[in-house]
Motif scaffolding. Structure first.
Motif, short mmCIF file in Angstrom:
data_model
loop_
_atom_site.label_atom_id
_atom_site.label_comp_id
_atom_site.label_asym_id
_atom_site.label_seq_id
_atom_site.Cartn_x
_atom_site.Cartn_y
_atom_site.Cartn_z
N ASN A 53 3.17 -6.56 12.05
CA ASN A 53 4.44 -7.11 12.34
C ASN A 53 4.93 -6.22 13.67
N TYR A 54 4.94 -5.03 13.61
CA TYR A 54 5.49 -4.22 14.49
C TYR A 54 4.64 -3.50 15.51
N VAL A 55 4.95 -3.68 16.82
CA VAL A 55 3.77 -3.09 17.75
C VAL A 55 3.72 -1.78 17.82
N GLN A 56 4.89 -0.99 17.55
CA GLN A 56 4.75 0.38 17.50
C GLN A 56 3.96 1.03 16.25
N GLU A 57 4.35 0.42 15.12
CA GLU A 57 3.71 0.81 14.07
C GLU A 57 2.28 0.72 13.82
N ALA A 58 1.93 -0.59 14.51
CA ALA A 58 0.61 -0.90 14.52
C ALA A 58 -0.55 -0.01 15.53
N GLN A 59 0.36 0.26 16.53
CA GLN A 59 -0.29 1.13 17.64
C GLN A 59 -1.03 2.38 16.73
N GLY A 60 -0.22 3.09 16.13
CA GLY A 60 -0.67 4.19 15.29
C GLY A 60 -1.70 4.09 14.40
N LYS A 61 -1.56 2.92 13.66
CA LYS A 61 -2.86 2.78 12.51
C LYS A 61 -3.89 2.10 13.37
N ILE A 62 -3.73 1.41 14.34
CA ILE A 62 -4.96 0.86 14.98
C ILE A 62 -5.83 1.89 15.57
N GLY A 63 -4.93 3.21 16.26
CA GLY A 63 -5.63 4.11 16.66
C GLY A 63 -6.43 4.72 15.55
N GLU A 64 -5.73 5.15 14.51
CA GLU A 64 -6.23 5.97 13.44
C GLU A 64 -7.55 5.15 12.86
N LEU A 65 -7.58 3.87 12.98
CA LEU A 65 -8.67 3.23 12.26
C LEU A 65 -9.65 2.66 13.24
N ALA A 66 -9.46 3.10 14.42
CA ALA A 66 -10.75 2.60 15.59
C ALA A 66 -12.11 3.15 15.01
N GLY A 67 -12.99 2.06 15.33
CA GLY A 67 -14.38 2.61 14.99
C GLY A 67 -14.76 1.82 13.71
N MET A 68 -13.71 1.24 12.99
CA MET A 68 -14.15 0.39 11.82
C MET A 68 -14.21 -1.10 12.08
N GLY A 69 -14.23 -1.41 13.23
CA GLY A 69 -14.72 -2.92 13.62
C GLY A 69 -13.59 -3.82 13.16
N LEU A 70 -12.56 -3.35 13.15
CA LEU A 70 -11.52 -4.39 12.73
C LEU A 70 -10.63 -5.34 13.50
N GLU A 71 -10.32 -6.28 13.08
CA GLU A 71 -9.87 -7.32 14.19
C GLU A 71 -8.26 -7.48 13.73
N TRP A 72 -7.40 -7.18 14.93
CA TRP A 72 -5.91 -6.94 14.67
C TRP A 72 -5.24 -8.09 15.10
N HIS A 73 -4.39 -8.60 14.16
CA HIS A 73 -3.33 -9.74 14.65
C HIS A 73 -1.98 -9.38 14.79
N LEU A 74 -1.19 -9.51 15.67
CA LEU A 74 -0.04 -9.43 15.76
C LEU A 74 0.93 -10.57 15.11
N ILE A 75 1.57 -10.41 13.95
CA ILE A 75 2.23 -11.63 13.44
C ILE A 75 3.81 -11.64 13.49
N GLY A 76 4.33 -10.25 14.16
CA GLY A 76 5.99 -10.25 14.26
C GLY A 76 6.29 -10.62 15.43
N HIS A 77 7.65 -10.84 15.78
CA HIS A 77 8.07 -11.17 17.30
C HIS A 77 7.82 -10.29 17.99
N LEU A 78 7.41 -10.76 19.15
CA LEU A 78 6.92 -9.85 20.19
C LEU A 78 7.96 -10.07 21.47
N GLN A 79 8.70 -8.75 21.72
CA GLN A 79 9.69 -8.60 22.88
C GLN A 79 8.84 -8.50 24.05
N SER A 80 9.39 -9.24 25.00
CA SER A 80 8.47 -9.22 26.47
C SER A 80 8.24 -7.81 26.91
N ASN A 81 9.05 -6.57 26.71
CA ASN A 81 8.83 -5.31 27.20
C ASN A 81 7.80 -4.81 26.69
N LYS A 82 7.38 -5.30 25.44
CA LYS A 82 6.26 -4.68 24.92
C LYS A 82 4.69 -5.65 24.91
#
Ligand SMILES: *Cc1c(COP(=O)(O)O)cnc(C)c1O
Length: 224
Positions: A53-82
């Motif tokens: 849901n949150y871009v910033q939170e996702a950024q950390g986890k996606i980085g940590e789990l890079a290489g696992m071949g996962l598919e990531w969906h943003l399902i929270g509100h997206l601010q234009s500046n992000k």
């Protein structure tokens, strides 16, 4: 334990689909506020698609789990500046609800990556407090997405009001299915209707959901 919960959840989805004489939907595991270790455990059990849901939170986890071949969906509100971060980080953005976002996401999606998969989020219960477009804005937003070189229109997404009455919930899902069918007449390539969560996935599936977003039923209650 997460592996057991995953197979039970998949069984519940399959049963609901069978009851409704529809194909089983894709499962999006909603991992907001869950630690990377829990996501990794579910991934090892075979789950591939995760929703954040949150871009910033996702950024950390996606980085940590890079290489696992996962598919990531943003399902929270997206601010234009992000939008620039989101366009690089995610495989899908399910919450596109205004023109400004379409231009930004396409512009910032790197040219060497596959097109960003996009769903139009619809404010199906016309709630003043909620994000999502009005149903009558769907055709113009869809045209803009299709015209954007780095975006791929996949369908619609909604978060109906949490109505205690199942009949009222079903009505909202039914309206979404009607909107999806109308959109498919203009854009036959769309294939995704994202609706239904832990508490209402059976009704969503009965009304044609092709993707359900499930958090609590998979991971348990979210950490505060
Ligand atoms: C949190 C969330 C979900 C999952 O809700 P659960 O009730 O935990 O299954 C689904 N979709 C969206 C948009 C969410 O924010």
């Amino acid at each position: 334990m997460l592996a057991d919960t995953l197979s039970e959840t998949l069984q519940h989805l399959e049963n609901a689909a069978k009851d409704a004489h529809r194909p089983a939907p894709a499962l999006l595991a909603v991992s907001k506020l869950q630690p990377a270790a829990s996501i990794a455990a579910l991934a090892r059990a075979g789950q591939r698609a995760f929703g954040e849901n949150y871009v910033q939170e996702a950024q950390g986890k996606i980085g940590e789990l890079a290489g696992m071949g996962l598919e990531w969906h943003l399902i929270g509100h997206l601010q234009s500046n992000k939008a620039d971060i989101a366009a690089r980080l995610f495989d899908w953005v399910q919450t596109v609800d205004r023109h400004k976002l379409i231009g930004a996401l396409s512009r910032y999606r790197p040219a060497d990556r596959a097109a960003l998969n996009v769903l139009i989020q619809v404010n199906i219960d016309d709630e003043a407090s909620k994000h999502g477009c009005d149903p009558d804005e769907i055709p113009a937003l869809a045209e803009a997405i299709v015209a954007a070189p780095q975006l791929r229109l996949r369908g619609l997404m909604a978060i109906p009001a949490p109505h205690p009455d199942p009949a009222a919930r079903s009505a909202a899902f039914g309206r979404m299915k009607t909107l999806q069918d109308a959109l498919a007449e203009q854009h036959p390539g769309i294939d995704t209707l994202s609706m239904g969560m832990s508490g209402d996935f059976a009704e969503a599936i009965a009304h044609g959901a092709t993707m359900v977003r499930i958090g609590t039923a998979l991971f348990g209650a979210r950490p505060a």
